[in-house]
Scaffold this motif. Structure first.
Motif, mmCIF file in Angstrom:
data_model
loop_
_atom_site.group_PDB
_atom_site.id
_atom_site.type_symbol
_atom_site.label_atom_id
_atom_site.label_comp_id
_atom_site.label_asym_id
_atom_site.label_seq_id
_atom_site.Cartn_x
_atom_site.Cartn_y
_atom_site.Cartn_z
ATOM 1 N N LEU A 566 -7.595 11.382 26.056
ATOM 2 C CA LEU A 566 -7.765 11.356 24.594
ATOM 3 C C LEU A 566 -7.483 12.719 23.982
ATOM 4 N N TRP A 567 -7.879 13.767 24.698
ATOM 5 C CA TRP A 567 -7.612 15.119 24.171
ATOM 6 C C TRP A 567 -6.113 15.383 24.081
ATOM 7 N N LEU A 568 -5.384 14.944 25.091
ATOM 8 C CA LEU A 568 -3.933 15.141 25.057
ATOM 9 C C LEU A 568 -3.259 14.217 24.060
ATOM 10 N N ARG A 569 -3.885 13.073 23.820
ATOM 11 C CA ARG A 569 -3.269 12.068 22.957
ATOM 12 C C ARG A 569 -3.487 12.360 21.476
ATOM 13 N N ARG A 570 -4.451 13.193 21.171
ATOM 14 C CA ARG A 570 -4.789 13.399 19.770
ATOM 15 C C ARG A 570 -3.587 13.974 19.021
ATOM 16 N N PRO A 571 -3.430 13.603 17.747
ATOM 17 C CA PRO A 571 -2.274 14.077 16.973
ATOM 18 C C PRO A 571 -2.276 15.592 16.859
ATOM 19 N N ARG A 572 -1.134 16.153 16.940
ATOM 20 C CA ARG A 572 -0.984 17.603 16.789
ATOM 21 C C ARG A 572 -0.148 17.883 15.542
ATOM 22 N N CYS A 573 -0.622 18.758 14.676
ATOM 23 C CA CYS A 573 0.121 19.135 13.471
ATOM 24 C C CYS A 573 0.352 20.630 13.457
#
Length: 661
Positions: A566-573
């Motif tokens: 989930l940490w890797l999957r979270r959206p990155r902006c």
């Protein structure tokens, strides 16, 4: 060079493939022979020179590769040698490297070139089974998966790296589950040796020298590692038995003649009664590193020989062949024991044999002690008192003894020596006093080199002691303990090696903990065999608490895996304002106002406002441009409020997007 590297990167597929080969070939460079290294260097030079793989070039490279293979395995290249799996795999690896090199020079990617990195990785596992290689293999698998994703999806490096991490996180519980419970097939002698452990440890050769060649190795190199099933035994019981020596040959001691020895059968009834109860038995596991000698070392008194080894009547444990590869064996020993009532008369005759004329002063002293102490036990104590009264000095560099009168020279002239001189002289003195005695060599471990139930035995722990036949049993005598002094040079040397006292205790303990972790990984990961798997399953069935602990540990692993995923999957902006606008843009898209390619946000908002004038989006548009191109950071709060206002306005459905802000 930089221009060529740029051109290399431009061919993305080849660049990714070369990275894969770089990852898998790197450990292989540690094992290939010099001719093959030169061949690989030649191929690298041709690739850097962007040499076209013409027919002539490929022919020359093929010939060079075949010559390199021939000279790499020259001497071992025969049918007998090929029967050894290691050599066979080495040959296959060389041929694979040759084929890959030829194909790579053609600059044509085919299926064969794509799968070869995995084949090279699999073959290299036959040559390494160390922790370092375990970690590197995980790294290799990660890199190969990353490159495959980058190759197939054509995504940028960061995105494919992120997806690779997510896949690794998801696979973690399955890897753990399959590792412990997937049926294992264990091959006998499947160990191909720790490459870093192929260094020969100094082991004794079944004799004990009394001259300048006497065994003296103040080295920190680890000979064996021991893991006790329960608590660590006390210091005074950490004697690992090696050879038992009877015959004094002036400059050295030898074992019994071969015709006198007899095999020791551990299942004979004679074994019973040597210890009082099962509480006196300790179980442990030994990892013995190559000594190129045939002895296995077990604590006094071993109950039975490990698989493939034998124990003789003197409890010496040996293999038929020298220990050329690490040996891992389970053992059990009775630390409190009593044995010897069935010692052969022939053996006792050798234990009494002494040349009185060789050491007349020792003989005279022994006669006096024997006459004053008719009881054997009191005589032994008197001998120990006499030994201590000689003011002997423990010295790692003593003056040479007179080998024609070894005991006299040590006890009355030189007064200096180390364990072999103490043990040899005491055995001679005991025999002169009428007590059968013999020398035992092996290792006396130090609990300072232990962590929890883990013990490291080092070369400097090599030791010799005496055994005296008292009544009807053999009794160990720590003869070196009779030393009254230690000379300054030896004291300094022992301080440097950490034997006398700990120098830099924190560093020493840290090193021990690292060894302990390494040992646990080796024991439970690298040496997790079919036998260990069956034992674990059996324990799980018999101990519900263990099953619950394993289930809890697995649940933690699943949670950790899910959290990482989930940490890797979270959206990155990268743009904070765009992150804030994401729910708004999503709402506009669902309303039929998807942002077109190349369209600015202002134009998108304008399209919406043309249909819905007076919308709260007007304020969003204004604040966005103030924040994007101005310095009014205080408008950020108003910007969030405006977005919420638009979300509330755009729908009365109570969309949760508004709450995310």
């Amino acid at each position: 060079m930089a221009k060529r590297l740029r051109a290399w990167r431009e061919n993305r597929e080849l660049f990714l493939l070369d990275l894969a080969y770089l990852a898998v070939v790197t450990p292989v460079l540690l094992l290939v022979k010099a001719p093959m290294l030169l061949f690989l260097l030649l191929v690298l030079v041709l690739l850097l020179a962007r040499k076209r793989g013409s027919a002539a070039t490929l022919l020359l490279v093929a010939l060079a590769g075949l010559f390199a293979i021939f000279f790499s395995i020259y001497g071992a290249f025969n049918f007998a040698g090929l029967s050894r799996l290691k050599l066979f795999v080495e040959l296959i690896l060389y041929l694979l490297l040759l084929a890959v090199s030829l194909q790579r020079l053609t600059r044509t990617i085919n299926f064969y070139l794509l799968v070869s990195p995995v084949l090279i990785l699999a073959l290299s596992l036959f040559f390494f089974d160390s922790i370092a290689m375990l970690v590197y293999v995980v790294f290799e698998v990660f890199v190969l998966l990353w490159l495959i994703l980058a190759y197939r999806t054509r995504a940028d490096a960061l995105s494919s790296l992120r997806v690779t991490g997510m896949l690794f996180a998801l696979s973690l519980p399955w890897v753990v589950l399959l590792f412990f419970f997937f049926p294992r097939i264990s091959f006998e002698h499947a160990s191909y040796g720790f490459r870093g452990d192929e260094i020969t440890r100094t082991g004794h050769d079944g004799t004990m020298r009394m001259d300048g060649a006497a065994l003296l190795v103040p080295s920190e190199r680890i000979v064996m590692e021991v893991g006790f099933q329960n608590a660590m035994p006390p210091d005074g019981q950490l004697y690992f038995r090696g050879s038992v020596l009877y015959r004094d040959k002036k400059d050295h001691w030898e074992p019994l003649p071969a015709y006198v020895r007899r095999a020791f059968a551990p299942k004979q009834r004679a074994q019973e009664g040597m210890y009082r109860s099962a509480d006196d038995v300790t179980a442990y596991k030994v990892s013995l590193y190559p000594t190129h000698k045939k002895w296995l070392y077990l604590l006094d008194l071993p109950l039975e020989a490990p698989e493939g080894a034998t124990i003789n009547a003197d409890f010496e444990t040996t293999l038929e062949k020298p220990v050329d590869e690490p040996q891992h064996y389970d053992a059990g020993s009775a630390l409190v024991y009593r044995y010897g009532d069935r010692t052969e008369r022939t053996v006792l005759a050798y234990a009494r044999d002494v040349n009185r004329s060789a050491n007349p002063r020792s003989a005279k002293a022994a006669d006096t002690i024997a006459a004053a102490n008719p009881d054997p036990k009191q005589r032994l104590n008197a001998l120990l008192h006499f030994f201590r009264d000689q003011n002997l000095t423990y010295s790692l560099r003593p003056e040479p003894l007179d080998l024609n009168h070894t005991a006299d020279s040590f006890l009355f002239d030189k007064h200096k020596g180390y364990c072999v001189h103490f043990a040899g002289s005491f055995v001679t003195l005991s025999r002169l006093a009428g007590l059968p005695a013999r020398v035992v060599t092996g290792y006396k471990a130090d609990r300072k080199n232990s962590v929890k139930n883990y013990l490291a035995v080092k070369e400097r722990d090599a030791h010799a002691w005496a055994e005296v036949y008292l009544g009807d049993h053999w009794q160990r005598v720590e003869t070196t303990a009779a030393a009254a002094f230690i000379d300054s040079e030896s004291a300094e040397l022992l301080r440097q090696t950490g034997t006398l006292e700990d120098n830099g205790e924190r560093l020493t303990r840290l090193n021990l903990y690292l060894l302990y972790v390494k040992y646990q990984v080796e024991t439970w990961v690298l040496q997790y065999s079919h036998f260990r798997q069956m034992r674990l399953l059996e324990n799980v069935k018999q101990h519900p608490a263990l099953a619950a602990k394993l289930a809890a540990a697995f649940a933690l692993i699943v949670l950790a895996s899910a959290a990482l995923f989930l940490w890797l999957r979270r959206p990155r902006c990268k743009d904070r304002l765009l992150c804030l606008l994401r729910p708004l843009l999503s709402r506009l898209q669902r309303s039929g106002f998807a942002r077109e390619e190349g369209e600015t946000l202002h134009r998108l908002f304008t399209r919406y406002l043309d249909l819905y004038p007076g919308s709260a989006l007007t304020e969003v548009d204004r604040l966005y441009h103030r924040l994007q191109y101005g310095t009014a950071k205080e408008d950020a709060v108003q910007f969030k409020k405006a977005i919420r206002a638009f979300l509330r306005e755009s729908t009365a459905k109570g969309d949760s997007d508004a709450r995310k802000l």
